[in-house]
Design a protein around this motif. Structure first.
Motif, PDB file in Angstrom:
ATOM      1  N   VAL A 138       0.830  -1.388   0.008  1.00  0.00           N
ATOM      2  CA  VAL A 138       0.129  -0.063  -0.141  1.00  0.00           C
ATOM      3  C   VAL A 138       0.722   1.381  -0.118  1.00  0.00           C
ATOM      4  O   VAL A 138       0.575   2.052  -1.046  1.00  0.00           O
ATOM      5  CB  VAL A 138      -1.026   0.050   1.212  1.00  0.00           C
ATOM      6  CG1 VAL A 138      -1.790   1.360   1.217  1.00  0.00           C
ATOM      7  CG2 VAL A 138      -2.055  -1.245   1.153  1.00  0.00           C
ATOM      8  N   LYS A 139       1.892   1.337   0.909  1.00  0.00           N
ATOM      9  CA  LYS A 139       2.748   2.451   1.045  1.00  0.00           C
ATOM     10  C   LYS A 139       3.570   2.763  -0.357  1.00  0.00           C
ATOM     11  O   LYS A 139       3.438   3.940  -0.811  1.00  0.00           O
ATOM     12  CB  LYS A 139       3.688   2.250   2.116  1.00  0.00           C
ATOM     13  CG  LYS A 139       2.907   2.503   3.299  1.00  0.00           C
ATOM     14  CD  LYS A 139       4.234   2.217   4.321  1.00  0.00           C
ATOM     15  CE  LYS A 139       3.550   1.909   5.769  1.00  0.00           C
ATOM     16  NZ  LYS A 139       4.228   1.826   6.984  1.00  0.00           N
ATOM     17  N   ARG A 140       3.860   1.679  -1.015  1.00  0.00           N
ATOM     18  CA  ARG A 140       4.623   1.818  -2.087  1.00  0.00           C
ATOM     19  C   ARG A 140       3.677   2.621  -3.217  1.00  0.00           C
ATOM     20  O   ARG A 140       4.013   3.272  -4.170  1.00  0.00           O
ATOM     21  CB  ARG A 140       5.076   0.748  -2.914  1.00  0.00           C
ATOM     22  CG  ARG A 140       6.071   0.600  -4.067  1.00  0.00           C
ATOM     23  CD  ARG A 140       6.819  -0.585  -4.414  1.00  0.00           C
ATOM     24  NE  ARG A 140       7.477  -1.027  -3.512  1.00  0.00           N
ATOM     25  CZ  ARG A 140       8.056  -2.420  -3.815  1.00  0.00           C
ATOM     26  NH1 ARG A 140       7.659  -3.188  -4.860  1.00  0.00           N
ATOM     27  NH2 ARG A 140       8.913  -2.975  -3.141  1.00  0.00           N
ATOM     28  N   VAL A 141       2.501   2.026  -3.633  1.00  0.00           N
ATOM     29  CA  VAL A 141       1.463   2.664  -4.252  1.00  0.00           C
ATOM     30  C   VAL A 141       1.172   4.043  -3.985  1.00  0.00           C
ATOM     31  O   VAL A 141       1.223   4.777  -4.982  1.00  0.00           O
ATOM     32  CB  VAL A 141       0.035   1.744  -4.080  1.00  0.00           C
ATOM     33  CG1 VAL A 141      -0.953   2.304  -5.204  1.00  0.00           C
ATOM     34  CG2 VAL A 141       0.441   0.302  -4.569  1.00  0.00           C
ATOM     35  N   ILE A 142       0.806   4.498  -2.856  1.00  0.00           N
ATOM     36  CA  ILE A 142       0.627   5.731  -2.368  1.00  0.00           C
ATOM     37  C   ILE A 142       1.887   6.648  -3.000  1.00  0.00           C
ATOM     38  O   ILE A 142       1.454   7.627  -3.595  1.00  0.00           O
ATOM     39  CB  ILE A 142       0.491   5.945  -0.900  1.00  0.00           C
ATOM     40  CG1 ILE A 142      -0.741   5.302  -0.492  1.00  0.00           C
ATOM     41  CG2 ILE A 142       0.261   7.465  -0.586  1.00  0.00           C
ATOM     42  CD1 ILE A 142      -1.036   5.219   1.154  1.00  0.00           C
ATOM     43  N   ILE A 143       3.040   6.353  -2.546  1.00  0.00           N
ATOM     44  CA  ILE A 143       4.107   7.266  -3.277  1.00  0.00           C
ATOM     45  C   ILE A 143       4.046   7.148  -4.669  1.00  0.00           C
ATOM     46  O   ILE A 143       4.400   8.290  -5.187  1.00  0.00           O
ATOM     47  CB  ILE A 143       5.338   6.581  -2.309  1.00  0.00           C
ATOM     48  CG1 ILE A 143       5.573   6.592  -0.758  1.00  0.00           C
ATOM     49  CG2 ILE A 143       6.494   7.236  -3.077  1.00  0.00           C
ATOM     50  CD1 ILE A 143       6.634   5.957  -0.137  1.00  0.00           C
ATOM     51  N   ARG A 144       4.139   5.938  -5.146  1.00  0.00           N
ATOM     52  CA  ARG A 144       4.268   6.073  -6.737  1.00  0.00           C
ATOM     53  C   ARG A 144       3.243   6.783  -7.370  1.00  0.00           C
ATOM     54  O   ARG A 144       3.547   7.537  -8.317  1.00  0.00           O
ATOM     55  CB  ARG A 144       4.195   4.570  -7.243  1.00  0.00           C
ATOM     56  CG  ARG A 144       4.203   4.304  -8.449  1.00  0.00           C
ATOM     57  CD  ARG A 144       4.032   2.626  -8.838  1.00  0.00           C
ATOM     58  NE  ARG A 144       2.620   2.414  -8.771  1.00  0.00           N
ATOM     59  CZ  ARG A 144       2.207   1.279  -8.616  1.00  0.00           C
ATOM     60  NH1 ARG A 144       3.084   0.055  -8.454  1.00  0.00           N
ATOM     61  NH2 ARG A 144       0.941   1.050  -8.473  1.00  0.00           N
ATOM     62  N   THR A 145       1.867   6.696  -6.894  1.00  0.00           N
ATOM     63  CA  THR A 145       0.920   7.462  -7.509  1.00  0.00           C
ATOM     64  C   THR A 145       1.095   8.955  -7.250  1.00  0.00           C
ATOM     65  O   THR A 145       0.658   9.804  -8.110  1.00  0.00           O
ATOM     66  CB  THR A 145      -0.531   7.022  -6.962  1.00  0.00           C
ATOM     67  OG1 THR A 145      -0.413   5.686  -6.823  1.00  0.00           O
ATOM     68  CG2 THR A 145      -1.583   7.578  -7.756  1.00  0.00           C
ATOM     69  N   MET A 146       1.290   9.263  -6.238  1.00  0.00           N
ATOM     70  CA  MET A 146       1.584  10.789  -5.852  1.00  0.00           C
ATOM     71  C   MET A 146       2.790  11.458  -6.680  1.00  0.00           C
ATOM     72  O   MET A 146       2.842  12.512  -7.249  1.00  0.00           O
ATOM     73  CB  MET A 146       1.970  11.075  -4.531  1.00  0.00           C
ATOM     74  CG  MET A 146       0.642  11.056  -3.277  1.00  0.00           C
ATOM     75  SD  MET A 146      -0.864  11.907  -4.079  1.00  0.00           S
ATOM     76  CE  MET A 146      -0.271  13.489  -3.996  1.00  0.00           C
ATOM     77  N   ILE A 147       3.934  10.519  -6.881  1.00  0.00           N
ATOM     78  CA  ILE A 147       5.066  11.145  -7.874  1.00  0.00           C
ATOM     79  C   ILE A 147       4.325  11.277  -9.059  1.00  0.00           C
ATOM     80  O   ILE A 147       4.763  12.215  -9.896  1.00  0.00           O
ATOM     81  CB  ILE A 147       6.128   9.991  -7.701  1.00  0.00           C
ATOM     82  CG1 ILE A 147       6.802  10.087  -6.573  1.00  0.00           C
ATOM     83  CG2 ILE A 147       7.016  10.067  -9.175  1.00  0.00           C
ATOM     84  CD1 ILE A 147       7.906   8.949  -6.324  1.00  0.00           C
ATOM     85  N   LEU A 148       3.441  10.375  -9.720  1.00  0.00           N
ATOM     86  CA  LEU A 148       3.015  10.487 -11.003  1.00  0.00           C
ATOM     87  C   LEU A 148       2.163  11.881 -10.963  1.00  0.00           C
ATOM     88  O   LEU A 148       2.160  12.444 -12.107  1.00  0.00           O
ATOM     89  CB  LEU A 148       2.070   9.178 -11.431  1.00  0.00           C
ATOM     90  CG  LEU A 148       1.155   9.347 -12.633  1.00  0.00           C
ATOM     91  CD1 LEU A 148       2.217   9.317 -13.795  1.00  0.00           C
ATOM     92  CD2 LEU A 148       0.356   8.228 -12.673  1.00  0.00           C
ATOM     93  N   SER A 149       1.044  11.780 -10.078  1.00  0.00           N
ATOM     94  CA  SER A 149       0.446  12.920  -9.886  1.00  0.00           C
ATOM     95  C   SER A 149       0.975  14.488  -9.835  1.00  0.00           C
ATOM     96  O   SER A 149       0.634  15.414 -10.722  1.00  0.00           O
ATOM     97  CB  SER A 149      -0.508  12.779  -8.632  1.00  0.00           C
ATOM     98  OG  SER A 149      -1.644  13.826  -8.609  1.00  0.00           O
TER      99      SER A 149
END
Lengths: 365, 441
Positions: free
Chosen positions: A249-260
């Motif tokens: 979950v943490k990795r997905v949150i971080i990855r998605t915020m970088i994309l955003s």
């Protein structure tokens, strides 16, 4: 037993399902109703003919080739910001920091233009602008993302606060780089050499539009067909389910915020390097917040976002034209825009719920 | 007369005790009971009135005790007293025994009989037919939201009621087939201790072995560590101490400590888990059937894109093989009934050809037909050689289905009994007292 309970006139029932056609019919009715209300108010307050007011709105947005291009360019920018926040929103991460992420991306691009403009060849400067602006936006989104992933802080507050910091940083650098000295603004950067100005494609408006459409296509595939997009959706729906199937979950949150954030930064690049060739603290003009509405109205669907961002821009530009042509106060056009948006957002209620009128009954059963 | 809000119902003398309690943990029993009352606040008078109600019907509860210090059975008592305090003459109890041990159930029924003698009307919703026979005078039978009929309890039997519920003749026995191969250790757990994020000890020194070709039942009152035990094995709950070892068919053993679900599956261990919270953990309520199938399989191909073909095919297979009632496989699973949701979840988990299958409250909230369908699926897995761990709340079911039963009490192993020979009361006592000793006082 005596009845103390009054039968209300109607009650609200949640709809099970609604066909797409019916939903769009409701939205259409809402827009028509909004136009009627706006017409009544226009006539009551100004005495002007509502129909000619509406005609002016269309002229305002599409009255000339230049007006049409500007409208489309504005649509593209709003669309890009809306697209940028969409992956985060699908993850139920309420990124209210697009404003700051865009402006910090723009600042990074502007910094490259100002500090490297006379030292490096144009192509290298532009390449650096692309990299740094996306990086800056990504970092600006990553900070609240990390806080959420590690300490589970409230992302709405964190992203909002980051906006103010970004604006103040920009304000500071405007003084550092002010041109001419004492003007309190930067002015057009590299006006003569045009170093760092993004190349024109066809005409000076088309580049943003092409980028907007390309990102729309990219995000559509990313959200609906990629593993990443699927993980984002699962994390948004239920973090427990995500953990249960082994999604980090943490990795997905971080990855998605970088994309955003990177997409926001890219929009900042277009604003500074492609459209304005300068930077001000108000260059984003609140579109980071308007984008939230655009994204919601489109139900986070990138394709639908083309239409919702178009609608918002059309209303804004049309209302502005009314103010000039009819010599009305700018506030009046804001009133009209407000009424129309109220109806459009309000009608979503009738798409999720329906009203059931109770039959009149003679006393108690 | 129509009832639009709980307030209307109270005014008509109708009160309901919900399956999931509506209590505020940090308040006392009295404060919870008078919550929402209008007028002047007088806790002392309220406490006295509550005490009087308790004495009258034989409730055993301290009005000044905070809810978070209470056992499940005490909380339920508070709910019932609350309803009586508000002057209800008609009480509706939704599955009141689901969270109680047999002994606590007897106590509840005694109180209900006292209330009946006092002239109250009581409606009790339950899926346990033996309770219907024990406590009720009349029984109304519903099937899929439709009223089928009502009977005088004394003139009917479990078979007739079941047939009415299902709409056709059914066999009421849960099978316990003999395993086709000799059970051998599959999951070995030694001295397992778990302390949760709040620092509460949830499991203490738990040791047991789950065998292949066998159903290991786990009994215990709710909240005594079943959830943490299963989640620890699945890699979702950090372990404080102890070991969890997986032994594969060839006899090679692997430690599962510190592995997350993805790492466990990457090691080639097919561990299936049907969690208690179906829509909050096992499935995503807003996603359709095919997307829910994808939860387990979306990483399988090597491209960055998801494959929807196989999951769609699996969803179709499950819908037809398990007779899932759904408008289509594009329907969000939250719109399905509880039984169908569970079929989808169990179907997906066994589609993985597991070597270990863990289920938590697999039949909670399901009608008889769906329950038996689930028991059949679980038995079929056992016959395939799977090690099944079955956490249940209905002791009758546990005793009929399980080969062995592990009884948990307050996070510790109270004992392991043989499903064929164990006695319901014995297990009930082990659930409340470690080892079941001194429970007869």
């Amino acid at each position: 037993m005596n009845s103390k309970v009054k039968e209300p006139l109607f009650h609200v029932v949640k709809r099970d399902d609604i066909t797409r056609a019916k939903a769009w019919a409701i939205r259409l009715v809402a827009i028509l109703a909004a136009l009627v209300v706006c017409g009544i108010i226009t006539f009551a307050l100004t005495g002007d003919n509502p129909l000619s007011v509406y005609a002016t709105m269309v002229t305002g947005a599409f009255g000339s080739a230049r007006k049409t291009w500007v409208t489309l360019q504005n649509v593209a920018i709003l669309l890009l910001i809306s697209l940028a926040i969409t992956p985060a929103f699908r993850m139920r991460f309420w990124n209210c920091g697009a404003e700051g992420q865009v402006i910090i991306g723009g600042l990074a691009a502007g910094a490259c233009m100002i500090t490297l403009g006379s030292k490096l060849p144009n192509a290298v400067v532009i390449l650096l602008m692309i990299i740094t602006s996306m990086l800056a936006g990504a970092i600006w989104a990553l900070i609240p993302g990390l806080c959420k992933a590690i300490w589970n802080t409230n992302e709405t507050l964190a992203t909002l606060m980051m906006n103010y910091i970004a604006t103040q940083i920009v304000a500071y650098f405007i003084i550092v780089w002010e041109n001419p000295k004492g003007a309190g603004k930067i002015g057009i950067i590299n006006q003569k050499s045009m170093v760092g100005w993004l190349p024109e494609v066809g005409n000076k408006y088309l580049l943003s539009i092409i980028v907007g459409l390309a990102i729309t296509a990219f995000l559509y595939v990313y959200i609906y067909y990629s593993k990443h997009g699927y993980e984002v959706c699962v994390v948004g729906e239920s973090e427990r389910t995500a953990a249960y199937v082994g999604i980090k979950v943490k990795r997905v949150i971080i990855r998605t915020m970088i994309l955003s954030g990177a997409l926001c930064g890219l929009t900042g690049l277009l604003l500074v390097g492609g459209i304005n060739h300068t930077i001000t603290t108000t260059i984003v003009g609140g579109q980071g917040f308007t984008a939230i509405m655009v994204s919601w109205l489109a139900k986070f669907n990138p394709i639908a976002m083309i239409f919702t961002s178009f609608l918002i821009i059309f209303l804004g530009r049309g209302a502005g034209e009314i103010a000039t042509v009819f010599e009305l106060n700018q506030s009046f056009s804001d009133i009209l825009t407000g009424i129309i948006l109220f109806f459009i957002i309000g009608c979503e209620f009738f798409i999720s719920y329906r009203i059931v009128f109770n039959k009149k009954k003679g006393g108690n059963e | 007369m129509s009832i639009r809000a709980p307030k209307d119902a109270y005014e008509l003398g109708i009160g309901m005790v919900h399956q999931h309690f509506k209590l505020i943990d940090v308040l006392t029993a009295t404060e919870n009971i008078i919550l929402g009352e209008e007028g002047k606040l007088n806790i002392k008078a309220a406490t006295a009135k509550i005490q009087a109600i308790c004495d009258k019907y034989g409730f055993d509860v301290d009005p000044n005790k905070k809810i978070y210090n209470m056992s499940v059975s005490e909380k339920q008592t508070v709910e019932i007293v609350k309803v009586l305090y508000r002057g209800a003459d008609i009480l509706i109890l939704d599955e009141p025994t689901a969270v109680l041990t047999p002994q606590e159930t007897d106590k509840l029924f005694m109180v209900l009989r006292n209330m009946k003698a006092d002239g109250k009307a009581i409606i009790i919703i339950t899926h346990k037919l033996n309770e219907v026979q024990e406590i009720s005078d009349r029984v109304a039978i519903l099937r899929q939201g439709e009223y089928i009929g009502d009977l005088i309890t004394a003139n009917t039997n479990a078979q007739e009621m079941t047939d009415m519920m299902v709409g056709r003749k059914v066999v009421l026995n849960i099978e316990r087939p003999e395993p086709l191969n000799t059970p051998s250790p599959r999951i070995v757990i030694e001295n397992l201790s778990v302390v949760d994020a709040e620092g509460v000890q949830k499991l203490k020194n738990v040791s047991f072995t789950a065998n292949s070709n066998e159903i290991l039942g786990i009994a215990g009152i709710s909240g005594c560590g079943q959830k943490e035990l299963l989640e620890a094995i699945a890699g979702l709950q950090p372990v404080t101490e102890g070991s969890i070892t997986y032994i594969d068919e060839s006899g090679a053993s692997k430690s599962l400590i510190g592995m997350d679900p993805r790492e466990i599956s990457n090691m080639g261990i097919a561990l299936s888990f049907v969690p208690e919270d179906r829509l909050g953990m096992g499935l995503v309520g807003n996603m359709d059937l095919a997307n829910n199938m994808m939860l387990r399989s979306f990483r399988k191909n090597s491209t960055p894109f998801t494959d929807r073909k196989d999951p769609t095919h699996l969803a179709e297979t499950i819908v037809s093989n398990l007779e899932v009632k759904t408008p289509s496989i594009d329907t969000p699973v939250r719109k399905l009934s509880g039984g169908n949701v569970q079929k989808v979840l169990v179907g997906r988990e066994i589609a993985n050809s597991p070597s270990v299958l863990m289920t938590a409250y697999a039949v909670r909230g399901l009608d008889i037909n769906s329950s038996y369908a689930i028991y059949d699926l679980i038995n079929a897995q056992k016959l395939k050689g799977v090690a099944v761990i079955f956490v249940g709340e209905d002791l009758d079911v546990l005793l009929q289905l399980s080969d062995r039963i592990l009884v948990l009490c307050d996070g510790q192993v109270s004992g392991i009994v043989d499903g064929k020979t164990a006695d319901k009361n014995e297990v009930g006592m082990m659930m409340t007292k470690l080892g079941g000793e001194d429970a007869n006082e």
